[in-house]
Design a protein around this motif. Sequence first.
Motif, PDB file in Angstrom:
ATOM      1  N   CYS A  37       0.937  -1.100  -0.031  1.00  0.00           N
ATOM      2  CA  CYS A  37       0.109   0.056   0.039  1.00  0.00           C
ATOM      3  C   CYS A  37       0.753   1.359   0.147  1.00  0.00           C
ATOM      4  O   CYS A  37       1.477   1.328   0.741  1.00  0.00           O
ATOM      5  CB  CYS A  37      -1.076  -0.123   1.405  1.00  0.00           C
ATOM      6  SG  CYS A  37      -1.952   1.392   1.064  1.00  0.00           S
ATOM      7  N   SER A  55      -4.429   2.438  10.543  1.00  0.00           N
ATOM      8  CA  SER A  55      -5.690   2.031   9.967  1.00  0.00           C
ATOM      9  C   SER A  55      -5.635   0.884   8.852  1.00  0.00           C
ATOM     10  O   SER A  55      -6.696   0.569   8.381  1.00  0.00           O
ATOM     11  CB  SER A  55      -6.625   3.180   9.527  1.00  0.00           C
ATOM     12  OG  SER A  55      -6.042   3.808   8.475  1.00  0.00           O
ATOM     13  N   LEU A  56      -4.502   0.602   8.669  1.00  0.00           N
ATOM     14  CA  LEU A  56      -4.153  -0.316   7.308  1.00  0.00           C
ATOM     15  C   LEU A  56      -3.627  -1.460   7.725  1.00  0.00           C
ATOM     16  O   LEU A  56      -2.749  -1.497   8.610  1.00  0.00           O
ATOM     17  CB  LEU A  56      -3.624   0.620   6.332  1.00  0.00           C
ATOM     18  CG  LEU A  56      -3.872   2.143   5.644  1.00  0.00           C
ATOM     19  CD1 LEU A  56      -2.893   2.705   4.942  1.00  0.00           C
ATOM     20  CD2 LEU A  56      -5.027   1.475   4.760  1.00  0.00           C
ATOM     21  N   ASN A  57      -3.658  -2.433   7.066  1.00  0.00           N
ATOM     22  CA  ASN A  57      -3.154  -3.616   7.141  1.00  0.00           C
ATOM     23  C   ASN A  57      -2.791  -4.440   5.989  1.00  0.00           C
ATOM     24  O   ASN A  57      -3.173  -5.651   5.864  1.00  0.00           O
ATOM     25  CB  ASN A  57      -4.130  -4.728   8.149  1.00  0.00           C
ATOM     26  CG  ASN A  57      -3.496  -5.990   8.804  1.00  0.00           C
ATOM     27  OD1 ASN A  57      -2.132  -5.791   8.809  1.00  0.00           O
ATOM     28  ND2 ASN A  57      -4.096  -6.969   8.576  1.00  0.00           N
ATOM     29  N   PRO A  58      -1.935  -3.769   5.228  1.00  0.00           N
ATOM     30  CA  PRO A  58      -1.322  -4.566   4.038  1.00  0.00           C
ATOM     31  C   PRO A  58      -0.194  -5.499   4.490  1.00  0.00           C
ATOM     32  O   PRO A  58       0.142  -5.515   5.502  1.00  0.00           O
ATOM     33  CB  PRO A  58      -0.919  -3.240   3.280  1.00  0.00           C
ATOM     34  CG  PRO A  58      -0.104  -2.355   4.308  1.00  0.00           C
ATOM     35  CD  PRO A  58      -1.144  -2.438   5.394  1.00  0.00           C
ATOM     36  N   PRO A 274      -4.080   4.417  -2.707  1.00  0.00           N
ATOM     37  CA  PRO A 274      -5.354   5.136  -2.288  1.00  0.00           C
ATOM     38  C   PRO A 274      -5.551   6.444  -3.175  1.00  0.00           C
ATOM     39  O   PRO A 274      -4.914   6.933  -3.661  1.00  0.00           O
ATOM     40  CB  PRO A 274      -4.929   5.335  -0.849  1.00  0.00           C
ATOM     41  CG  PRO A 274      -3.669   4.431  -0.453  1.00  0.00           C
ATOM     42  CD  PRO A 274      -3.094   4.373  -1.789  1.00  0.00           C
ATOM     43  N   TYR A 284      -7.267   6.848   2.960  1.00  0.00           N
ATOM     44  CA  TYR A 284      -7.035   5.548   3.429  1.00  0.00           C
ATOM     45  C   TYR A 284      -7.891   4.647   3.908  1.00  0.00           C
ATOM     46  O   TYR A 284      -7.697   3.555   4.249  1.00  0.00           O
ATOM     47  CB  TYR A 284      -5.588   5.878   4.530  1.00  0.00           C
ATOM     48  CG  TYR A 284      -4.504   6.678   3.965  1.00  0.00           C
ATOM     49  CD1 TYR A 284      -3.744   5.797   3.045  1.00  0.00           C
ATOM     50  CD2 TYR A 284      -4.151   7.783   4.404  1.00  0.00           C
ATOM     51  CE1 TYR A 284      -2.570   6.481   2.593  1.00  0.00           C
ATOM     52  CE2 TYR A 284      -3.103   8.391   3.846  1.00  0.00           C
ATOM     53  CZ  TYR A 284      -2.531   7.713   3.084  1.00  0.00           C
ATOM     54  OH  TYR A 284      -1.276   8.445   2.661  1.00  0.00           O
ATOM     55  N   ALA A 287      -9.112   2.537   1.185  1.00  0.00           N
ATOM     56  CA  ALA A 287      -8.076   1.369   1.126  1.00  0.00           C
ATOM     57  C   ALA A 287      -8.135   0.400   1.919  1.00  0.00           C
ATOM     58  O   ALA A 287      -7.768  -0.660   1.663  1.00  0.00           O
ATOM     59  CB  ALA A 287      -6.685   2.163   0.880  1.00  0.00           C
ATOM     60  N   GLY A 288      -8.053   0.717   3.148  1.00  0.00           N
ATOM     61  CA  GLY A 288      -8.015  -0.278   4.399  1.00  0.00           C
ATOM     62  C   GLY A 288      -9.357  -1.213   4.083  1.00  0.00           C
ATOM     63  O   GLY A 288      -9.137  -2.221   4.301  1.00  0.00           O
ATOM     64  N   ILE A 291      -8.521  -3.767   1.231  1.00  0.00           N
ATOM     65  CA  ILE A 291      -7.442  -4.642   1.789  1.00  0.00           C
ATOM     66  C   ILE A 291      -8.037  -5.627   2.852  1.00  0.00           C
ATOM     67  O   ILE A 291      -7.890  -6.827   2.422  1.00  0.00           O
ATOM     68  CB  ILE A 291      -6.101  -3.994   2.765  1.00  0.00           C
ATOM     69  CG1 ILE A 291      -5.543  -2.935   1.810  1.00  0.00           C
ATOM     70  CG2 ILE A 291      -5.381  -4.879   3.502  1.00  0.00           C
ATOM     71  CD1 ILE A 291      -4.500  -2.129   2.094  1.00  0.00           C
ATOM     72  N   SER A 292      -9.118  -5.084   3.472  1.00  0.00           N
ATOM     73  CA  SER A 292      -9.754  -6.084   4.438  1.00  0.00           C
ATOM     74  C   SER A 292     -10.588  -7.076   3.541  1.00  0.00           C
ATOM     75  O   SER A 292     -10.714  -8.208   3.969  1.00  0.00           O
ATOM     76  CB  SER A 292     -10.794  -5.188   5.712  1.00  0.00           C
ATOM     77  OG  SER A 292      -9.606  -4.495   6.571  1.00  0.00           O
TER      78      SER A 292
END
Length: 295
Positions: A37, A55-58, A274, A284, A287-288, A291-292
């Motif tokens: 990401c 807040s993101l988990n790439p 994003p 974001y 984008a999060g 990804i989820s």
Amino acid sequence: FAGCLVSSGVLTANDFSPLPNIIESLRCSQKDHFIVCDFSPPRSAKPQTLELANSLNPDMFSVSYNPGTSVKMNPVFASFWIQKITNIPSIFTLSTNDLNIQAIEGLLLGAQSLGLNNVVFVMGDLPSRAISTTKVLEFTKKMNQGLDINNDKVSYATSFCIGSTIDISKDWDHEIVLTKRKIDSGSDFFIAQAQFDIARVVRFLESYRNVTGTHIDIPILWGVQMLAKGSGSFTNIPDNIKFDLENGKPGFDIALDIIDQYFSYGITSFYLLPSFFKTGRRDYLSAGKLISTLT
């Protein structure tokens, strides 16, 4: 700054331990896809401005370089902070347009001491002033072998996983030759500019094989640009996608459609961008969510 990184306010050697590089991460991934990401360094010296990364988990972050003449946090420091607070590996980007070899060497040594081991080199926005990307790839590969630019042995050997870029929206005759040169110069992986026509990606790979007689045998992270009304794009948006966006189709759904097209060709490694806006804001949150959903 250090106090923001660890609760005690004291850094130890463990705080600078490297995480797996991108080649190791791809090899060991147990998922059916891999997402890097993109993350913009802030126009601020406050590390709290990087907390959106939480807040993101790439699978990995990629911190971009300062576009144009804008002043932003250096991506080396931003990558270190993100990697530390999220425990997710981070790629930092360096542009060759305003750095000489000595400056690049200093930044690379500093990055390595911070536990960063993934770097991408780009030409940047002022190519007339730039050192060639292939020259920097060669130099960095020498650093990994414990040699300086003059092939003299030095007291350190770095361990960078070295990346560069592909942009298939440019002239293919030139881009194919340049891509081959980047591989020969030491690139370990590629980040590709976002595309909306996935069949074009496949045609490029076929053309590369026909021209060079070989496949691209290093990983490519294919760009997926998320869109929203009023957002920008680093590549031309086809009319049918513009129509869908203007008529209410969420950019989230458009991005999922693009990824599904990639999946249909067996492509599973992505560079997610994003949505971005003229104000500098990036979405974001969407984008999060993407990804989820894929996870």
